[in-house]
Design an enzyme around this catalytic site. Structure first.
Site, mmCIF file in Angstrom:
data_model
loop_
_atom_site.group_PDB
_atom_site.id
_atom_site.type_symbol
_atom_site.label_atom_id
_atom_site.label_comp_id
_atom_site.label_asym_id
_atom_site.label_seq_id
_atom_site.Cartn_x
_atom_site.Cartn_y
_atom_site.Cartn_z
ATOM 1 N N SER A 177 -66.090 65.223 28.534
ATOM 2 C CA SER A 177 -66.420 64.069 29.363
ATOM 3 C C SER A 177 -67.364 64.515 30.486
ATOM 4 O O SER A 177 -68.358 65.192 30.210
ATOM 5 C CB SER A 177 -65.126 63.449 29.902
ATOM 6 O OG SER A 177 -65.342 62.183 30.448
ATOM 7 N N ASP A 230 -63.983 57.379 20.067
ATOM 8 C CA ASP A 230 -64.424 57.441 21.468
ATOM 9 C C ASP A 230 -65.585 56.477 21.645
ATOM 10 O O ASP A 230 -66.688 56.722 21.172
ATOM 11 C CB ASP A 230 -64.853 58.871 21.797
ATOM 12 C CG ASP A 230 -65.260 59.051 23.265
ATOM 13 O OD1 ASP A 230 -65.356 58.041 23.991
ATOM 14 O OD2 ASP A 230 -65.470 60.197 23.675
ATOM 15 N N HIS A 246 -61.539 58.264 23.802
ATOM 16 C CA HIS A 246 -62.177 59.296 24.611
ATOM 17 C C HIS A 246 -61.195 60.393 25.016
ATOM 18 O O HIS A 246 -61.552 61.567 25.105
ATOM 19 C CB HIS A 246 -62.798 58.647 25.844
ATOM 20 C CG HIS A 246 -63.492 59.608 26.759
ATOM 21 N ND1 HIS A 246 -64.508 60.424 26.311
ATOM 22 C CD2 HIS A 246 -63.314 59.903 28.064
ATOM 23 C CE1 HIS A 246 -64.936 61.174 27.331
ATOM 24 N NE2 HIS A 246 -64.220 60.883 28.398
#
Lengths: 615, 615
Positions: free
Chosen positions: B161, B326, B359
């Site tokens: 991320s 995601d 995610h």
């Protein structure tokens, strides 16, 4: 719903009001589904076209969360309507032909009784005391409106998103008043993800210091920021990732200078600022809370002892259309609704439209060339079936399905199209009158139309091609978009007398699984396929050393839709291995149309087999 | 990031502080990328394991938006770390082997200088006056920390991320200090959709009446509701629709009674209330704004004259892993990064992991069996390539690629596996030493390993199978996950000397398109395939009337991975049609290993052809 552009007509409309709208006050008490009642309900509505003498051309349009009664322009001087692309003279929902009605929903803020309305018992706005309403209550108010308008039955009810929930509720709760239902981009029950966005939006409203438990109408400030935040979240969910990228990536870090006081660091941020800021000028936060809660609590299965039980109440044909990039009301939900209708033998057609436009697709012009003709065809289809809702009989062993001895005279046309027609003729002969039939890969409904013309039980087609599906719908045939390689899990054992798979097995990834499935859901199955061991094919292979191209196998090896090559004998061996009985087999030389009995695995280039997987 | 469960360890951690953390104050002025500077920067960091004598075992872990320096437990008494599943003794990032460093990011609120820190120039918290920071500034602070720790080069930098953005920035901006980079669930630039959610969250903070332009530290109330709303939005984006349904649909309308004052009508609502409420207890709204703005403005392509130009700066092998569900940092972004690296001949391996977890997958145990071994294999791979970054030579016509006359002695093993090995041996012989090679469907890298052992140019494999990809990565081979039927658009014309397609053409939907593409990106191509006109196959078809099953065609017709059936002659005809020249052809009888010259289309069951699409 998201506006198609920065400059929508909302302001003009809000300023000019709704000059063609009328308001009807229904005397109360108006009992509510979750208890309590309203002392009276005013309904603000608009109509288009004329109710005919037999009163059978009424079409009710249900609007989405932020819509209103102004579905379309009444004339060229009128403000734009929210569904002008679909509704109007000569359009898919043709107001020259249909009497179209649309009313602002109960709980709304565009003329119909909602939280901002004066409670006649107190003389003050309901505000936070407005009772909890449901989708069913909205529909009940619409039904009362139709009573007043003298409309007993609806030719059709249609709507998208929240409007689709209402249309569905109409079909389930008022089946005797609905002749057909069109559900676009909708669901029987919101996903937890979709729910989440509504919840966060409401929390933003509730925590706005100007919310004051909904009692803000006499105050200087309203919970504008909370409502704007809720609207911004909603907006993102109405679009698709791809649409947003296309629209905002090119000038990602160059926001427009819009007049609203929200973050404007990015192009998409200025858009959200504009949409959020604009929305509070025309919408009431309490209505937003009331309507979004009604959507969120809509759960058809819960209210009727399961989704299938709910769908069993439906009496009319249903058309479902979803959009591939809609992640708020995703296609999977429409599939689930279609499955529940199918499981109860209801008449349903369903199409998943390939679209980039996300949830808003049903309001936008981009996919109108697909859903416009679909809706138009459905609304104007001939009513060919005497019984629109005949559940197929419970599993019974196949009766008189089998080979007929007489062979019709055939012409000598040499083409694959001829072979296909020949194929369908033979298959039609093999299906007894009155049988219920599932046609796998039904195309534009050639076989199903023939069967219906002869008299048949329930008919259903599965197909992938959207154009073919639209043609089926316009012919009043039920067709559901499905990839056969994903199985037939939705159907009960022996739900159909006959399941047909015509010239399609060779294009399947797993022919064995498809065969097993079709003979589970059908008492009998009819399969036609090209014979790869046909002498012409083998001779070609032998003599030229090349992959054969013949009448029955007309495509080059590298781009053929066929990906499985097998002979009649191969097929027979697979059936034996799967425990499937071949009740009869027609091996044909398609060049002559003759049936081959001796040495058929060599002499026939096509076969039609009647099968059963049941003892 | 979302916590895996309602009860995370945040409270315990916040209460107990970070007993193993140390803080290092870097003297200023610390110049910032967008201008301005900080008078000093305190960095709060933790380390695990021991830096070895040659100082080449340091692994830097970059945390995500709401993470901190406490990546893992230091001992059994320690509070849980946010990546305990991956980092620790004997784990994928093995702290017995590596010296792991993790620091709270610049702008954060867990010990490193951020908006809540005291500005030494005023003696008061920076608050809204904290300067705008970037991902590059965060990395610069980390680089300064490494200087202080005496770590000149990193064996690896990894993160997911926002952490992945930092790892990427490390590889691009400090290429001389990074020996490998692992980027999980990340992007070079957030999509407009992902951006939107951050923007709405920040607007909720900005419009919280307690925000006061960020100057709230001396006030009784902080912008808790705004921050909680932002966190709730974030939470939804960290999960997937499927995970949410699984977790919250079963008790959809039965919320838990959590202690936070947000809507609790739905199960998922009580979860969001809990997560939003909890978050404000441990996180600072100004930090949330600062870090999310840094993420949102991260745009590697913009900063370096295009994404490819940015990637051209990378000197180390890069491992990219994304997760199919995601939708915040979608796999398409990882593909784009991989493409840019490939276009510049950089060493990259990439895998899209099939996952339901959205995610957050990179933080959860569910997919650890896939990404754990992948990361472990990459960290511990042998360093076999002397030059980790050798861009393939620009387009040059194929040189000495061709058939060798000498045929090696072969054994008489009769199996498809033997045939496959034989196939690879022959192909290896056909490839000149030093050639750059793209292997389409490279499996676990059997051929590429052989080529590397001999000495080769740049080597790259494309493969679908995740296990095979993981094996390649552990062997220090570059492999990217790709569906060949989607084309090879990422590669330049003649980017490789040789492109290999071994025993795969018959499984392609469109063999013609794959051939055309491989001969565009390769100066030459080598293709091997089974010959469908082999006498054994034709004899079977002729004698038994059944689809042949032979050594070269070993699968039953209904479940074979092969979906295209063609002879050597068919292949030759297609090449002629596509304007592809066959430079040489080896037709083999795989049972004996012998090459067939006469009547090869009948006598060989396998062929290997060397092709060129260039004049």
């Amino acid at each position: 719903m998201a506006d198609a552009a920065f400059d929508s007509s909302d302001a003009a409309r809000a300023a000019g009001g709704l000059p063609h709208a009328r308001t009807l006050t229904l005397p109360g008490p108006f009992a509510l589904r979750l208890g309590g009642s309203l002392p009276e309900v005013a309904v603000c509505y608009e109509t288009y076209g004329t109710l005919n003498a037999s009163r059978d051309n009424a079409v009710y349009v249900c609007h989405a969360l932020s819509g209103d009664s102004h579905v379309a322009r009444h004339d060229e001087h009128d403000a734009p309507g929210w569904w002008d692309i679909l509704v109007g003279p000569g359009k898919a929902v043709d107001t020259d032909r249909f009497f179209v009605i649309c009313a602002n929903v109960l709980g709304g803020c565009r003329g119909t009784t909602g939280p901002a309305s004066i409670d006649p018992r107190t003389g003050r706005p309901y505000g936070g005391d407005f009772p909890r309403i449901t989708i069913a209550d909205m529909v009940a108010a619409q039904a009362r409106l139709l009573d007043e308008l003298g409309v007993e039955r609806l030719h059709a009810v249609l709507g998208g998103s929240m409007g689709g929930m209402m249309a569905l509720c109409w079909a389930v709760e008022h089946p005797e008043r609905v002749d057909s239902a069109i559900l676009l981009a909708t669901t029987h029950c919101l996903s937890s993800q979709a729910l989440s966005f509504d919840i966060v939006g409401r929390n933003a409203i509730f925590k706005d210091p100007n919310y004051n438990n909904g009692q803000y109408y006499d105050r200087e400030h309203k919970p504008d920021h909370g409502l704007a935040i809720a609207r911004m979240i909603g907006h993102v969910t109405y679009l698709s990732d791809r649409t947003m990228s296309r629209k905002f990536d090119p000038d990602r870090e160059h926001p427009r200078d819009v007049a609203y006081a929200y973050e404007k660091e990015f192009s998409v941020g200025s858009y959200l600022a504009y949409q959020g800021g604009r929305f509070v000028e025309r919408f009431d936060a309490n209505s937003y809370v009331a309507l979004s809660l009604a959507m969120d609590h809509f759960n058809l299965g819960r209210d009727h002892g399961g989704l299938e039980a709910a769908m069993a109440r439906v009496r009319c044909p249903v058309l479902l259309a979803s959009f591939s990039s809609d992640w708020l009301f995703p296609p999977a939900h429409s599939r689930r609704m279609a499955d529940a209708l199918l499981a109860r033998g209801r008449r349903v057609s369903a199409l998943e439209i390939e679209s980039d436009c996300g949830h808003d697709a049903f309001l936008l012009e981009n996919d109108l060339p697909v859903y416009g003709p679909l809706i138009e065809g459905f609304l104007n289809r001939p009513r060919s079936c005497p019984d629109p809702c005949s559940p197929p009989p419970q599993a019974e062993p196949a009766a008189n399905v089998g080979l007929r001895a007489d062979e019709p005279a055939t012409t000598n046309v040499r083409s694959i199209f001829y072979a296909n027609r020949l194929d369908l003729e033979r298959i039609e002969e093999l299906i007894p009158a009155g049988a219920s039939v599932l046609d796998l890969g039904c195309g534009a409904g050639q076989l199903l139309s023939r069967l219906r013309a002869r008299g048949s039980g329930a008919l259903l087609g599965l197909e992938l091609d959207p154009v073919a599906i639209t043609q089926c719908v316009a012919r009043d045939l039920c067709v559901v978009q499905r990839d056969l390689d994903r199985g037939l899990g939705v159907f009960r054992d022996r739900q159909f007398d006959v399941v047909v798979l015509s010239q399609t097995l060779q294009a399947m990834r797993r022919p064995d699984l498809v065969l097993r499935e079709m003979l589970r859901v059908g008492a009998t199955g009819i399969v036609s396929f090209p014979n790869f061991a046909h002498e012409a094919a083998v001779r070609q292979l032998l003599e030229t050393g090349s992959s054969p191209v013949t009448e029955a196998l007309p495509f080059p090896w590298w781009s053929s839709p066929s990906i499985r090559f097998f002979s009649i004998r191969d097929f027979e061996a697979l059936c034996a291995q799967l425990g499937i009985r071949i009740l009869s087999r027609i091996a044909i030389d398609s060049a002559t149309g003759r049936q081959m009995h001796d040495d058929y695995n060599r002499r026939a280039d096509m076969a039609i087999c009647v099968l059963s997987g049941w003892d």
